[in-house]
Design an enzyme around this catalytic site. Structure first.
Site, mmCIF file in Angstrom:
data_model
loop_
_atom_site.group_PDB
_atom_site.id
_atom_site.type_symbol
_atom_site.label_atom_id
_atom_site.label_comp_id
_atom_site.label_asym_id
_atom_site.label_seq_id
_atom_site.Cartn_x
_atom_site.Cartn_y
_atom_site.Cartn_z
ATOM 1 N N ASP A 45 -11.686 -14.686 -25.051
ATOM 2 C CA ASP A 45 -10.748 -14.954 -23.959
ATOM 3 C C ASP A 45 -10.461 -13.653 -23.204
ATOM 4 O O ASP A 45 -9.826 -12.747 -23.742
ATOM 5 C CB ASP A 45 -9.436 -15.521 -24.515
ATOM 6 C CG ASP A 45 -8.492 -15.880 -23.380
ATOM 7 O OD1 ASP A 45 -8.806 -16.832 -22.639
ATOM 8 O OD2 ASP A 45 -7.458 -15.196 -23.211
ATOM 9 N N TYR A 50 -6.563 -7.840 -17.540
ATOM 10 C CA TYR A 50 -6.459 -7.069 -18.777
ATOM 11 C C TYR A 50 -7.073 -5.672 -18.648
ATOM 12 O O TYR A 50 -6.846 -4.814 -19.505
ATOM 13 C CB TYR A 50 -7.096 -7.806 -19.966
ATOM 14 C CG TYR A 50 -6.472 -9.157 -20.280
ATOM 15 C CD1 TYR A 50 -5.217 -9.507 -19.775
ATOM 16 C CD2 TYR A 50 -7.120 -10.096 -21.074
ATOM 17 C CE1 TYR A 50 -4.644 -10.748 -20.052
ATOM 18 C CE2 TYR A 50 -6.554 -11.328 -21.361
ATOM 19 C CZ TYR A 50 -5.322 -11.656 -20.841
ATOM 20 O OH TYR A 50 -4.768 -12.877 -21.113
ATOM 21 N N LYS A 79 -10.085 -15.025 -15.943
ATOM 22 C CA LYS A 79 -8.967 -15.603 -15.182
ATOM 23 C C LYS A 79 -8.776 -14.870 -13.858
ATOM 24 O O LYS A 79 -8.933 -13.643 -13.795
ATOM 25 C CB LYS A 79 -7.664 -15.502 -16.003
ATOM 26 C CG LYS A 79 -7.817 -15.949 -17.446
ATOM 27 C CD LYS A 79 -6.504 -15.983 -18.195
ATOM 28 C CE LYS A 79 -6.726 -16.185 -19.688
ATOM 29 N NZ LYS A 79 -6.889 -14.954 -20.469
ATOM 30 N N HIS A 112 -4.772 -17.655 -13.530
ATOM 31 C CA HIS A 112 -4.023 -17.026 -14.629
ATOM 32 C C HIS A 112 -2.553 -17.464 -14.649
ATOM 33 O O HIS A 112 -1.989 -17.770 -15.699
ATOM 34 C CB HIS A 112 -4.133 -15.499 -14.490
ATOM 35 C CG HIS A 112 -3.937 -14.742 -15.763
ATOM 36 N ND1 HIS A 112 -4.644 -13.609 -16.080
ATOM 37 C CD2 HIS A 112 -3.105 -14.951 -16.809
ATOM 38 C CE1 HIS A 112 -4.247 -13.151 -17.254
ATOM 39 N NE2 HIS A 112 -3.306 -13.956 -17.716
HETATM 40 N N1 LIG Z 1 -2.921 -16.876 -20.039
HETATM 41 C C1 LIG Z 1 -1.948 -16.045 -20.275
HETATM 42 O O1 LIG Z 1 -1.048 -15.830 -19.447
HETATM 43 C C2 LIG Z 1 -1.920 -15.323 -21.569
HETATM 44 C C3 LIG Z 1 -0.720 -14.711 -21.998
HETATM 45 C C4 LIG Z 1 -0.720 -14.076 -23.230
HETATM 46 C C5 LIG Z 1 -1.863 -14.042 -24.010
HETATM 47 N N2 LIG Z 1 -3.024 -14.631 -23.559
HETATM 48 C C6 LIG Z 1 -4.269 -14.614 -24.386
HETATM 49 O O2 LIG Z 1 -3.966 -14.976 -25.709
HETATM 50 C C7 LIG Z 1 -4.315 -13.930 -26.604
HETATM 51 C C8 LIG Z 1 -3.391 -13.883 -27.805
HETATM 52 O O3 LIG Z 1 -2.060 -13.624 -27.455
HETATM 53 P P1 LIG Z 1 -1.341 -12.229 -27.732
HETATM 54 O O4 LIG Z 1 -2.368 -11.149 -27.783
HETATM 55 O O5 LIG Z 1 -0.273 -12.087 -26.756
HETATM 56 O O6 LIG Z 1 -0.646 -12.415 -29.141
HETATM 57 P P2 LIG Z 1 -1.060 -12.835 -30.629
HETATM 58 O O7 LIG Z 1 -2.514 -13.123 -30.742
HETATM 59 O O8 LIG Z 1 -0.091 -13.871 -31.037
HETATM 60 O O9 LIG Z 1 -0.709 -11.524 -31.446
HETATM 61 C C9 LIG Z 1 -1.477 -10.356 -31.384
HETATM 62 C C10 LIG Z 1 -0.869 -9.345 -32.352
HETATM 63 O O10 LIG Z 1 -0.982 -9.837 -33.699
HETATM 64 C C11 LIG Z 1 -1.644 -8.858 -34.514
HETATM 65 N N3 LIG Z 1 -2.455 -9.617 -35.488
HETATM 66 C C12 LIG Z 1 -3.628 -10.247 -35.245
HETATM 67 N N4 LIG Z 1 -4.071 -10.868 -36.347
HETATM 68 C C13 LIG Z 1 -3.159 -10.613 -37.328
HETATM 69 C C14 LIG Z 1 -3.067 -10.982 -38.687
HETATM 70 N N5 LIG Z 1 -3.994 -11.724 -39.267
HETATM 71 N N6 LIG Z 1 -1.980 -10.564 -39.393
HETATM 72 C C15 LIG Z 1 -1.025 -9.795 -38.801
HETATM 73 N N7 LIG Z 1 -1.062 -9.423 -37.504
HETATM 74 C C16 LIG Z 1 -2.117 -9.829 -36.768
HETATM 75 C C17 LIG Z 1 -2.449 -8.015 -33.559
HETATM 76 O O11 LIG Z 1 -2.607 -6.714 -34.067
HETATM 77 P P3 LIG Z 1 -3.968 -5.840 -34.032
HETATM 78 O O12 LIG Z 1 -4.696 -6.126 -32.748
HETATM 79 O O13 LIG Z 1 -3.448 -4.456 -34.087
HETATM 80 O O14 LIG Z 1 -4.754 -6.232 -35.241
HETATM 81 C C18 LIG Z 1 -1.548 -7.994 -32.328
HETATM 82 O O15 LIG Z 1 -0.535 -7.032 -32.483
HETATM 83 C C19 LIG Z 1 -4.264 -12.692 -25.705
HETATM 84 O O16 LIG Z 1 -4.896 -11.581 -26.281
HETATM 85 C C20 LIG Z 1 -4.898 -13.225 -24.459
HETATM 86 O O17 LIG Z 1 -6.309 -13.310 -24.614
HETATM 87 C C21 LIG Z 1 -3.048 -15.283 -22.373
#
Ligand SMILES: NC(=O)c1ccc[n+]([C@@H]2O[C@H](COP(=O)([O-])OP(=O)(O)OC[C@H]3O[C@@H](n4cnc5c(N)ncnc54)[C@H](OP(=O)(O)O)[C@@H]3O)[C@@H](O)[C@H]2O)c1
Length: 315
Positions: A45, A50, A79, A112
């Site tokens: 994704d 980004y 996006k 997005h």
């Molecule tokens: N469309 C939109 O507007 C939008 C908005 C937000 C997000 N997104 C997409 O969704 C993805 C995910 O959301 P997000 O990055 O905001 O949050 P998330 O995936 O809920 O959380 C990411 C965090 O969790 C940690 N983590 C990952 N796996 C883990 C595990 N097994 N145990 C403990 N901690 C863990 C990561 O650390 P490390 O990386 O340090 O391991 C990072 O700090 C984004 O990266 C993006 O691609 C889209």
């Protein structure tokens, strides 16, 4: 059985787990993508916003060159950013993402956010107020999205952060229906009403912040991510799984969404994909259900006075 993919209304399949790349530092994301592909991920994704698509593309092209995967084995999303909502800007922006990613086509291109900004306002104009906002209608942007599909630049098109009314608007004029709405989904904010609505319209929901964006915990307003709750760790012990594995399994099996966990840590990337071999008991699912607080991680409150701000409505 835990599904490995979900089917779009255009028959294309989206792999159920995608590697998130928001906030993945450019210096680390190439390795993260390579680790993910080695671990079995086939879905990444990405987003122009980004600022790391070139480094994501490095990881993808290395794995293709090594013969580990072919392009057609992968599902790549990008996006359209909010400064480029005018119809004539959509195709050039998608082409820019393709150039960054070193790809000839995307599998999914999303708007997005429903709110648009003027191009000159900068990418996240929190200080700009209404002067920074673009008046472009989301229906006009959708016509640009349809053009990207017509040109074969992407195999499907969809939206992100759209509420029910905004989806209705698109469905009311679309020549090509959106296949997906990417929105926040985690146990603290399960988004069930919007998910049900989307399912009724044959639109797949991809859930972002599935782990509650643990790195934002401690900032004002952000609820404690469920993976930090001791009870969820206890549930995990029953299945020999970690809290993150329990939560991802719950989101897929109970809520029926695609999940997009982000990590740049190899062991976590592997861990987050190792969730297909267990089934949560009814009582554990009900317990995780009870965490819902209706509080978002991603609220973008600065833009609450934009005509297309999506989160005033219930869903
Ligand atoms: N469309 C939109 O507007 C939008 C908005 C937000 C997000 N997104 C997409 O969704 C993805 C995910 O959301 P997000 O990055 O905001 O949050 P998330 O995936 O809920 O959380 C990411 C965090 O969790 C940690 N983590 C990952 N796996 C883990 C595990 N097994 N145990 C403990 N901690 C863990 C990561 O650390 P490390 O990386 O340090 O391991 C990072 O700090 C984004 O990266 C993006 O691609 C889209």
């Amino acid at each position: 059985m835990i599904p490995k993919s979900l089917k779009f209304n255009n028959n294309l399949e989206i792999p159920i787990i995608g590697l998130g790349t928001f906030n993945s530092p450019p210096g680390q994301v190439t390795q993260a993508v390579k680790d993910a592909i080695d671990a079995g991920y086939r879905h990444i994704d990405c987003a122009w916003y980004y600022g790391n698509e070139a480094e994501v593309g490095e990881g993808i092209s290395t794995k293709i060159k090594e013969g580990v995967v072919k392009r057609e084995d992968l599902f790549i999303t990008s996006k359209l950013w909010s400064n480029y909502h005018e119809k004539e800007k959509v195709v050039p922006m998608l082409k820019d993402s393709l150039k960054n990613l070193k790809l000839e086509y995307l599998d999914l291109y999303l708007i997005h956010w429903p709110f648009g900004f003027k191009e000159e306002a900068g990418p996240w104009p929190t200080e700009g107020g209404p002067d920074a906002y673009s008046e472009t209608e989301i229906t006009e942007t959708w016509e640009g999205m349809e053009e990207t599909y017509d040109l074969g630049l992407t195999r499907s098109i969809g939206v992100s952060n759209f509420n029910k009314t905004q989806i209705e608007k698109i469905l009311g004029m679309a020549r090509i229906k959106p296949v997906c709405n990417q929105v926040e989904v985690n146990p603290n904010f399960n988004n069930k009403k919007l998910i049900e609505y989307c399912k009724g319209k044959d639109i797949v929901v991809a859930g972002y912040c599935p782990l509650g964006r643990i790195d934002s915990y401690g900032k004002p307003r952000i609820p404690k991510p469920t993976i930090l709750e001791p009870e969820v760790a206890e549930i995990g012990k029953k299945y020999n799984k970690t809290p993150a594995q329990v939560v991802l399994n719950y989101l897929i099996t109970k809520l029926g969404v695609v999940v997009l966990p982000k990590s740049v840590t190899k062991s976590r990337i592997i861990e987050n994909f190792d969730i297909f071999d267990f089934q949560l008991d009814k009582e554990d699912i009900e317990y995780i259900d009870s965490f819902h607080k209706n509080v978002r991680v991603c609220l973008a409150p600065y833009f609450g006075n934009h005509k297309d701000y999506p989160f005033h409505d219930e869903y």
